[in-house]
Design a protein around this motif. Structure first.
Motif, short mmCIF file in Angstrom:
data_model
loop_
_atom_site.label_atom_id
_atom_site.label_comp_id
_atom_site.label_asym_id
_atom_site.label_seq_id
_atom_site.Cartn_x
_atom_site.Cartn_y
_atom_site.Cartn_z
N PHE A 29 0.84 -1.20 0.00
CA PHE A 29 0.00 0.00 0.00
C PHE A 29 0.88 1.25 0.00
O PHE A 29 1.95 1.27 0.61
N ALA A 30 0.41 2.28 -0.69
CA ALA A 30 1.14 3.55 -0.75
C ALA A 30 0.14 4.69 -0.89
O ALA A 30 -1.04 4.48 -1.22
N GLU A 31 0.63 5.91 -0.65
CA GLU A 31 -0.22 7.10 -0.78
C GLU A 31 -0.06 7.71 -2.16
O GLU A 31 1.05 7.98 -2.62
N TRP A 32 -1.18 7.91 -2.84
CA TRP A 32 -1.21 8.53 -4.17
C TRP A 32 -1.66 9.98 -3.99
O TRP A 32 -2.75 10.26 -3.50
N ARG A 33 -0.79 10.91 -4.38
CA ARG A 33 -1.11 12.33 -4.31
C ARG A 33 -1.66 12.78 -5.66
O ARG A 33 -1.00 12.66 -6.70
N LYS A 34 -2.88 13.28 -5.67
CA LYS A 34 -3.54 13.68 -6.90
C LYS A 34 -2.92 14.96 -7.46
O LYS A 34 -2.46 15.82 -6.69
N PRO A 35 -2.91 15.11 -8.79
CA PRO A 35 -2.34 16.33 -9.40
C PRO A 35 -3.03 17.60 -8.92
O PRO A 35 -2.39 18.64 -8.76
N GLY A 36 -4.35 17.52 -8.69
CA GLY A 36 -5.08 18.71 -8.28
C GLY A 36 -5.18 18.89 -6.77
O GLY A 36 -5.89 19.78 -6.30
N GLY A 37 -4.49 18.04 -6.03
CA GLY A 37 -4.55 18.13 -4.58
C GLY A 37 -5.36 17.00 -3.99
O GLY A 37 -6.26 16.45 -4.62
#
Length: 358
Positions: free
Chosen positions: A79-87
């Motif tokens: 599992f990992a954290e996905w940071r969205k382009p728009g925040g």
């Protein structure tokens, strides 16, 4: 028509619940089913593909020395954290493996090719999770655990049973995303030479790796399904729902036919007064049950087609497999027989004197 509609509704109810159960089974085991592996070397006690411990990568070389082993491919899952382009951010399941091996790679491609994952920072996502991940097309840039992740491949229909989407990438990139040591892997996928005795090779590998388990694909799949189906509230709820659907569907069908017979009690009494035998009246009811069942199935087919189409875009689509169709046919036959029996019992008690009491 009212009776046929009631029967059709009961069939739709049963189909939806059993189809959800079949979709559940297929969704949680999709990666194992699509992996090109004869045996799996997994950490001791591994219960589900999505929640692994880690192995020493050096165990790969010990397994590769066993006669009959053609290749041993490491995989990393986490599992990992996905940071969205728009925040904003969401959780994802990173699946890392070298694309060149072909052991496990994205399927149902709608955009891009598997070899596109060889590029630096390239990842593959499924279109059904695009909005959740904040991306829409190839080339969009996000970040996983602070590192750049570029969407290079988009698939269609690869869903995770958890709320976290799968993100495919090459092994070295997965290690970077998960901050994993190069000496650690999640699984070792073993490919065997043609004509090799899988059971014998499995025993030999197990003797060399006492701190790991060696499973066939069928065993790993079954363990994965049992973990989610029997040990979680979601699986138990689906099982209970499927059982309840069969019971409720049977009741709806029996009630529909029973009401139909009761509404025509005078006509059956007239036939009895005219000399018709109980056997003849029961045959009439059985014929009506058969006709109504066929009409209900036709209506259910239309309803099921719409429900399945709508569920195709959901996180847990309804699956109608050949084996499920056999089960549904058997259930339909049992439900129809039980309903006909209950209605026939009502007809058998009709008193011919009722017609003269009117």
């Amino acid at each position: 028509m009212a009776t046929a509609a009631g029967i059709g509704l009961s069939f739709v109810l049963v189909t939806v619940q059993l189809g959800l159960l079949a979709g559940f089974d297929r969704t949680i085991s999709a990666l194992i089913d699509h992996a090109n592996a004869d045996l799996w070397i997994v950490p001791v006690g591994t219960a589900a593909f999505d929640d692994p411990a880690q192995l020493e990568s050096t165990q790969r070389y010990a397994a590769a020395t066993v006669e009959g082993v053609r290749r041993v491919t490491p995989m990393l899952v986490g599992f990992a954290e996905w940071r969205k382009p728009g925040g904003g951010s969401t959780s994802v399941i990173v699946v890392g493996s070298d694309p060149a091996t072909g052991v496990i790679e994205p399927w149902n491609l709608s955009s891009g090719k598997p070899y596109d994952l060889k590029a630096p920072d390239a990842v593959a996502i499924d279109a059904s999770y695009a909005q959740q991940l904040g991306v829409s097309k190839r080339g969009d840039i996000a970040r996983i655990e602070g590192l750049q992740a570029r969407v290079a491949v988009i698939t269609s229909g690869i869903r995770s049973f958890t709320t976290s989407p799968y993100v495919f990438t090459r092994l070295s990139q997965a290690r970077a995303f998960l901050n994993a040591d190069a000496s650690r892997v999640s699984y070792l996928a073993v490919g065997l030479s043609r004509g090799t005795d899988a059971a014998l090779v499995r025993e030999r590998i197990a003797s060399k790796l006492p701190n790991a388990e060696v499973l066939t694909s069928a065993e790993f799949r079954r363990r994965n399904v049992e973990r989610w189906l029997l040990e979680t509230g979601a699986g138990i709820a689906l099982l209970a729902g499927a059982g309840l659907a069969v019971v409720v569907g049977s009741v709806i069908m029996m009630q529909s036919l029973y009401t139909s017979v009761n509404d025509h009690r005078k006509e059956f009494a007239t036939l009895r007064a005219m000399g018709s035998s109980k056997r003849f009246l029961v045959s009439v009811v059985a014929c009506q049950a058969g006709i109504c069942t066929l009409a209900g199935c036709a209506l259910a087919l239309i309803g099921n087609t719409g429900v399945i189409a709508i569920s195709a875009i959901s996180s847990l689509p309804i699956q109608i497999t050949p084996s499920l169709m056999l089960v549904l046919t058997a259930i339909a036959a049992l439900m129809s027989s039980a309903a006909a029996f209950a209605a026939a019992a009502k007809v058998g008690r009709v008193d011919p004197a009722e017609v003269f009491a009117q």
